[in-house]
Design an enzyme around this catalytic site. Structure first.
Site, PDB file in Angstrom:
ATOM      1  CG  ASP A  39      83.189  18.764 -89.078  1.00  0.00           C
ATOM      2  OD1 ASP A  39      83.505  19.624 -88.237  1.00  0.00           O
ATOM      3  OD2 ASP A  39      82.062  18.647 -89.549  1.00  0.00           O
ATOM      4  CG  ASP A  99      77.241  19.990 -90.209  1.00  0.00           C
ATOM      5  OD1 ASP A  99      77.948  18.976 -90.080  1.00  0.00           O
ATOM      6  OD2 ASP A  99      77.715  21.127 -90.412  1.00  0.00           O
ATOM      7  CB  SER A 118      82.180  29.740 -91.114  1.00  0.00           C
ATOM      8  OG  SER A 118      82.510  28.601 -91.845  1.00  0.00           O
TER       9      SER A 118
END
Ligand code: DX5
Length: 227
Positions: free
Chosen positions: A39, A179, A202
């Site tokens: 990211d 996403d 997560s």
């Protein structure tokens, strides 16, 4: 490629221990994940700053897994080659971040990488109508980009379903990836909507059992949603 029925699981390294990224990518590989998403954030397109190409390059030889660079950056063109040279086989740019999207996507392919385009939640599918045949991957954001651990935006499912039917109608070999907030409670719904590639951060790095257990559980739930 995941344009058939089989789900692909992509791990975002955002929630990893950033002081131990080499170890984190090896943990992800051991967990049986299919690809790693970096990211990349520049503090302008999103209110956060993360990794540069040198950080990605430093992890390249630790694993055999494919790398995708999710460029959450304004004006990505000047640095496109840096992500490819760092070892990313897929480079994803945001439709909202470049004035000449068609040319940017062509440049990614000219560099020998697969081209991806991402859509923020507010951006309609129509924004990529004329470049869908220029991409290998369409990433539909199910959170507003910038941070991990956000709540899944179920309101994106009609956009995902519309993308699925457009890709299928035109017979395009485009991976449909989602996403943001993807986890055990949301993955079946987004699979039913038509996604085939699932990026999770997560939900992979924390939760019951091992990362392998969590990955296997999500993969099974996605397959069920697709069936
Ligand atoms: C948002 C990031 C996140 C990350 C995954 O800018 O792109 O979506 O990849 O985060 P989780 O899975 O924790 O929502």
């Amino acid at each position: 490629m995941a344009e058939t029925g089989s789900p692909l699981l992509v791990a975002s390294v955002l929630p990893a221990d950033l002081a131990e990224l080499g170890r984190a990518v090896q943990e992800i590989e051991k967990a049986g994940v299919d690809r790693i998403q970096w990211d990349v954030m520049d503090g302008r397109f999103v209110p956060n700053i993360t990794f540069g190409p040198d950080v990605i390059a430093a992890c390249r030889d630790r694993v055999d897994l494919g790398f995708e660079a999710h460029l959450m950056v304004e004006d990505p063109d000047p640095m496109l080659s840096r992500w490819v040279d760092a070892g990313c086989g897929i480079v994803i740019v945001h439709a909202e971040a470049t004035r000449h999207l068609h040319r940017t996507l062509g440049r990614i392919r000219d560099l020998g990488a697969r081209a991806g385009v991402a859509l923020n939640p507010a951006t309609p599918l129509a924004a990529v109508e004329h470049v869908l045949d220029q991409v290998d991957l369409l990433l539909v954001m199910t959170v507003n980009p910038g941070f991990g651990g956000q709540a899944y935006l179920a309101g994106m499912e009609p956009k995902i379903a519309a993308a699925r039917s457009e890709i299928d109608r035109r017979g395009l070999a485009v991976e449909l990836e989602v996403d943001g907030g993807i986890g055990p409670a949301t993955i079946a719904g987004v699979a039913r909507a038509g996604a085939r590639v699932f990026c999770a951060g997560s939900a992979l790095f924390s939760g019951p059992g091992t990362m392998f257990d969590r990955a296997a559980g999500m993969r099974a739930a996605a397959a069920e949603g697709i069936a």
